[in-house]
Motif scaffolding. Sequence first.
Motif: not given
Length: 81
Positions: A31-51
């Motif tokens: 569960l922890t790995a799944q939550v962290l993976a989802a959070g990392n995906k969101i962070a990557e998408l947000e970073r790409a949007e800011m770029i």
Amino acid sequence: MLSEKPLPSPSVKRLSLDVIDVENDAELDALTAQVLAAGNKIAELERAEMIRKGIIDERGNLLKTELPEDMRKDADRDFGG
């Protein structure tokens, strides 16, 4: 911002505290790995949007430093309080 992004694929088995045995370390780790993976995906998408918007560069350096008019120190604003 986040509401514009598609949710993770429903084909992935979604874990939650309701469906796992929290006393089982392996299930809790999954569960922890799944939550962290989802959070990392969101962070990557947000970073790409800011770029894309020119807020940061590829290395994460801030490109825009000016504040909106109502956030500046000398702004005349009313917070309704």
